[in-house]
Design an enzyme around this catalytic site. Structure first.
Site, PDB file in Angstrom:
ATOM      1  N   ASP A  95       0.803  -1.225   0.000  1.00 38.07           N
ATOM      2  CA  ASP A  95       0.000   0.000   0.000  1.00 38.07           C
ATOM      3  C   ASP A  95       0.837   1.277   0.000  1.00 38.07           C
ATOM      4  O   ASP A  95       0.401   2.314   0.484  1.00 38.07           O
ATOM      5  CB  ASP A  95      -0.910  -0.015   1.234  1.00 38.07           C
ATOM      6  CG  ASP A  95      -0.128  -0.265   2.520  1.00 38.07           C
ATOM      7  OD1 ASP A  95       1.106  -0.026   2.520  1.00 38.07           O
ATOM      8  OD2 ASP A  95      -0.731  -0.697   3.515  1.00 38.07           O
ATOM      9  N   GLU A 117      -0.244  -9.062  -1.289  1.00 37.30           N
ATOM     10  CA  GLU A 117      -0.886  -8.526  -0.081  1.00 37.30           C
ATOM     11  C   GLU A 117      -2.085  -7.659  -0.479  1.00 37.30           C
ATOM     12  O   GLU A 117      -2.233  -6.511  -0.057  1.00 37.30           O
ATOM     13  CB  GLU A 117       0.093  -7.720   0.796  1.00 37.30           C
ATOM     14  CG  GLU A 117      -0.381  -7.535   2.227  1.00 37.30           C
ATOM     15  CD  GLU A 117       0.577  -6.693   3.067  1.00 37.30           C
ATOM     16  OE1 GLU A 117       0.735  -5.501   2.796  1.00 37.30           O
ATOM     17  OE2 GLU A 117       1.163  -7.256   4.005  1.00 37.30           O
ATOM     18  N   GLU A 131      -2.125   5.114   3.104  1.00 36.59           N
ATOM     19  CA  GLU A 131      -2.027   3.727   2.632  1.00 36.59           C
ATOM     20  C   GLU A 131      -3.371   3.124   2.225  1.00 36.59           C
ATOM     21  O   GLU A 131      -3.451   2.337   1.285  1.00 36.59           O
ATOM     22  CB  GLU A 131      -1.357   2.846   3.698  1.00 36.59           C
ATOM     23  CG  GLU A 131       0.128   3.131   3.905  1.00 36.59           C
ATOM     24  CD  GLU A 131       0.398   4.218   4.947  1.00 36.59           C
ATOM     25  OE1 GLU A 131      -0.554   4.916   5.361  1.00 36.59           O
ATOM     26  OE2 GLU A 131       1.560   4.372   5.342  1.00 36.59           O
ATOM     27  N   HIS A 211       5.853   4.776  13.446  1.00 35.86           N
ATOM     28  CA  HIS A 211       6.146   5.607  12.269  1.00 35.86           C
ATOM     29  C   HIS A 211       4.906   6.021  11.481  1.00 35.86           C
ATOM     30  O   HIS A 211       5.011   6.694  10.463  1.00 35.86           O
ATOM     31  CB  HIS A 211       7.079   4.866  11.305  1.00 35.86           C
ATOM     32  CG  HIS A 211       6.394   3.755  10.557  1.00 35.86           C
ATOM     33  ND1 HIS A 211       5.912   3.913   9.286  1.00 35.86           N
ATOM     34  CD2 HIS A 211       6.075   2.516  10.924  1.00 35.86           C
ATOM     35  CE1 HIS A 211       5.334   2.786   8.901  1.00 35.86           C
ATOM     36  NE2 HIS A 211       5.417   1.931   9.879  1.00 35.86           N
ATOM     37  N   ARG A 213       1.986   7.875   9.822  1.00 37.49           N
ATOM     38  CA  ARG A 213       1.762   9.310   9.598  1.00 37.49           C
ATOM     39  C   ARG A 213       0.646   9.864  10.466  1.00 37.49           C
ATOM     40  O   ARG A 213       0.721  10.993  10.938  1.00 37.49           O
ATOM     41  CB  ARG A 213       1.367   9.543   8.130  1.00 37.49           C
ATOM     42  CG  ARG A 213       2.525   9.792   7.231  1.00 37.49           C
ATOM     43  CD  ARG A 213       2.050   9.875   5.791  1.00 37.49           C
ATOM     44  NE  ARG A 213       3.173   9.638   4.904  1.00 37.49           N
ATOM     45  CZ  ARG A 213       3.982  10.579   4.459  1.00 37.49           C
ATOM     46  NH1 ARG A 213       3.766  11.829   4.786  1.00 37.49           N
ATOM     47  NH2 ARG A 213       4.988  10.275   3.674  1.00 37.49           N
ATOM     48  N   HIS A 243      12.529   4.879  13.771  1.00 38.15           N
ATOM     49  CA  HIS A 243      12.349   5.186  12.347  1.00 38.15           C
ATOM     50  C   HIS A 243      13.026   6.527  12.057  1.00 38.15           C
ATOM     51  O   HIS A 243      12.874   7.473  12.832  1.00 38.15           O
ATOM     52  CB  HIS A 243      10.853   5.260  12.036  1.00 38.15           C
ATOM     53  CG  HIS A 243      10.530   5.109  10.588  1.00 38.15           C
ATOM     54  ND1 HIS A 243      10.632   6.147   9.703  1.00 38.15           N
ATOM     55  CD2 HIS A 243      10.139   4.040   9.872  1.00 38.15           C
ATOM     56  CE1 HIS A 243      10.290   5.712   8.493  1.00 38.15           C
ATOM     57  NE2 HIS A 243       9.991   4.437   8.565  1.00 38.15           N
TER      58      HIS A 243
END
Ligand code: UDP
Length: 371
Positions: A95, A117, A131, A211, A213, A243
Site C-alpha cells: 500500500d 498482499e 495507505e 512511524h 503518519r 524510524h
C-alpha cells in the site's frame, strides 16, 4: 515472459524478496527488479541481507519529500522504466506510494499488474493515511490479487473483485522463516545478535516501533510520554529502534530525551529485528508488518492505532488495538508485564497470516500464465 517487480520501502522489500527468489526458480520467467528507493537507508538494509541487487534503481528519495511531489516523481520515473524494460507483467506489493504509482504507470501502458498482499482494508481512508487509498487504487487495476488471508479475499469480494483472487498467506512469514533459518545456520550472525540479549539481561524487554503518519504530532508526543513512563520502571528496558523520519525523531528528542532504561537505537537490520522480537516480552507498535510477525513468534503485540486492516491477530487474541493515548498505552503495557495470565493469554504462537509458503504459490500462479 518478462516480469518486473517494483518496490521502494523496507516492508515491501521484506515481503517481496522471497517472491523474487521464488519467481527466479520458475522456468520460462525472466525476472527483473526495480527499486524506487522511496526510503533509501531502510530499503538498502533489506537488500543487503537478502542479497538482492536491483536491476534498476531510481533512487528517488528527497529530504523532506511531500506526498504529491513523491507521487509525481514515482509515476514519471516508473513510467520511463516501463517504457524501457517493456515487461509483460508488473508485480507490486502492499500500500505504498510506490505500489500505487507502479500499478498506475503499468495501467497507462496496459501491462497486467499482480498485487501481493491484496485486500487489506481498514475501512477508513485516513487510517492508515495515505495507505488505505493507495491500496484501493491498486485493486481495480490488478488482474492477479494475492490475498494473504480469507478475510482479505472477502474484502475484495465486497468491492466486486472476485476473479484472479488467490489466498496465498502473507509473504512476510516466508521472510521470517528464511531469516530465522539463516540466523540458526550462521554462527557469527547469531553471536552478533546475542549482544542485544546480553545488553538487556535481567530486564523485561518492551520492543517499540512507531512511524504511522496519522500518529505524527499529538499522537507521537503521547507515545513518547508513555515510553518515558514505561522506561521509568527499574525492571524494564525499552528497546526502540527508531524510524529515521524526522517527525518521529524530533518528538522523541524533545519529549523523551535520554533515559537509562530506554535504548533509542538506529533501525535494526531485519535479522536483528527478528531476534529482538524473539527476545522481547511484548511489542508496542503502530507497524503493519510487526502485527504479522509478533503473533507468529508468540509475542503479544499492542497496536497503537484505532483501526487495523489486519484483524486476524486481534481475533486470535494475540494483538490488541490500544490507540495512541498515553495512559492507555502505559496501563496496557503494565498489565502485560504484571499479570502473567493476561500475558499468557496473548502469547500463543499463532500464524493467522500464513504458513511460510506464500511466495511459492504466488510464483507458480504467475508462471502458469506462461503455460
Ligand atoms: N523492521 C526492521 N527493523 C526495525 C524495525 C522494523 O527490519 O528496526 C521490520 C519489521 O520486522 C517489519 C517491517 O520492518 O517486517 C515493518 O516495517 P514498517 O513498520 O516500517 O512498515 P509497515 O509494516 O508499517 O508498513
Amino acid at each position: 515472459m518478462k516480469t518486473l517487480v517494483i518496490f521502494g520501502t523496507r516492508p515491501e522489500a521484506i515481503k517481496l524478496f522471497p517472491v523474487v527468489r521464488a519467481l527466479r526458480e520458475q522456468p520460462g520467467l525472466a525476472v527483473r527488479t526495480c527499486v524506487t528507493a522511496q526510503h533509501r537507508g531502510l530499503l538498502d538494509q533489506v537488500l543487503a541481507i537478502a542479497g538482492l541487487v536491483p536491476d534498476v534503481d531510481l533512487d528517488l528519495m528527497e529530504p523532506g519529500q511531500t506526498l504529491d511531489r513523491l507521487t509525481a516523481r514515482l509515476l514519471t520515473g516508473i513510467g520511463e522504466v516501463l517504457d524501457k524494460e517493456r515487461p509483460d507483467r508488473v508485480v507490486v506489493q502492499g500500500d505504498t506510494a510506490t505500489a500505487m504509482c507502479g500499478a498506475l504507470a503499468a495501467y497507462y501502458r496496459k501491462i497486467p499488474v499482480a498485487h501481493v498482499e491484496a485486500g487489506l482494508r481498514s475501512g477508513d481512508i485516513y487510517h492508515p493515511w495515505p495507505e488505505e487509498v493507495n491500496r484501493r487504487i491498486v485493486a481495480p487495476i490488478a488482474d492477479l490479487h494475492f490475498a494473504p488471508t480469507q478475510t482479505a479475499a472477502d474484502a475484495l469480494a465486497r468491492e466486486n473483485i472476485r476473479t484472479g483472487v488467490h489466498v496465498t498467506g502473507n509473504t512476510v512469514i516466508d521472510a521470517l522463516h528464511w531469516t530465522r533459518s539463516r540466523i540458526e545456520a550462521d554462527r557469527s550472525l547469531a553471536a552478533q545478535l546475542d549482544d542485544i540479549a546480553a545488553r538487556f539481561a535481567g530486564k523485561r524487554i518492551v520492543l517499540v516501533t512507531t512511524h504511522r503518519r496519522e500518529n505524527f504530532g499529538d499522537g507521537m508526543a503521547a507515545i513518547a510520554r508513555a515510553i518515558a513512563r514505561i522506561g521509568a520502571r527499574e525492571d524494564v528496558a525499552v528497546l526502540f529502534p527508531m524510524h529515521p523520519n524526522p517527525n518521529v525523531a524530533s518528538v522523541m528528542d524533545d519529549v523523551l530525551g535520554q533515559r537509562a532504561n530506554v535504548a533509542r537505537i538506529e533501525p535494526l537490520d531485519y535479522p536483528h529485528f527478528i531476534r529482538a522480537l524473539g527476545l522481547c516480552d511484548l511489542a508496542l507498535t503502530d507497524s503493519g508488518g510487526v502485527q504479522e510477525e509478533a503473533p507468529a513468534l508468540g509475542k503479544p503485540v499492542l497496536v497503537m492505532r484505532d483501526t487495523t486492516e489486519r484483524p486476524e491477530g486481534v481475533t486470535a487474541g494475540t494483538a490488541k488495538l490500544i490507540g495512541a493515548d498515553e495512559d492507555r498505552i502505559v496501563s496496557e503495557v503494565f498489565t502485560l508485564l504484571d499479570d502473567k495470565a493476561a500475558h499468557a493469554a496473548m502469547a500463543r504462537a499463532h500464524n493467522p497470516f500464513g504458513d511460510g509458503h506464500a511466495s511459492e504459490r504466488i510464483a507458480r500462479i504467475i508462471a502458469d500464465e506462461v503455460g
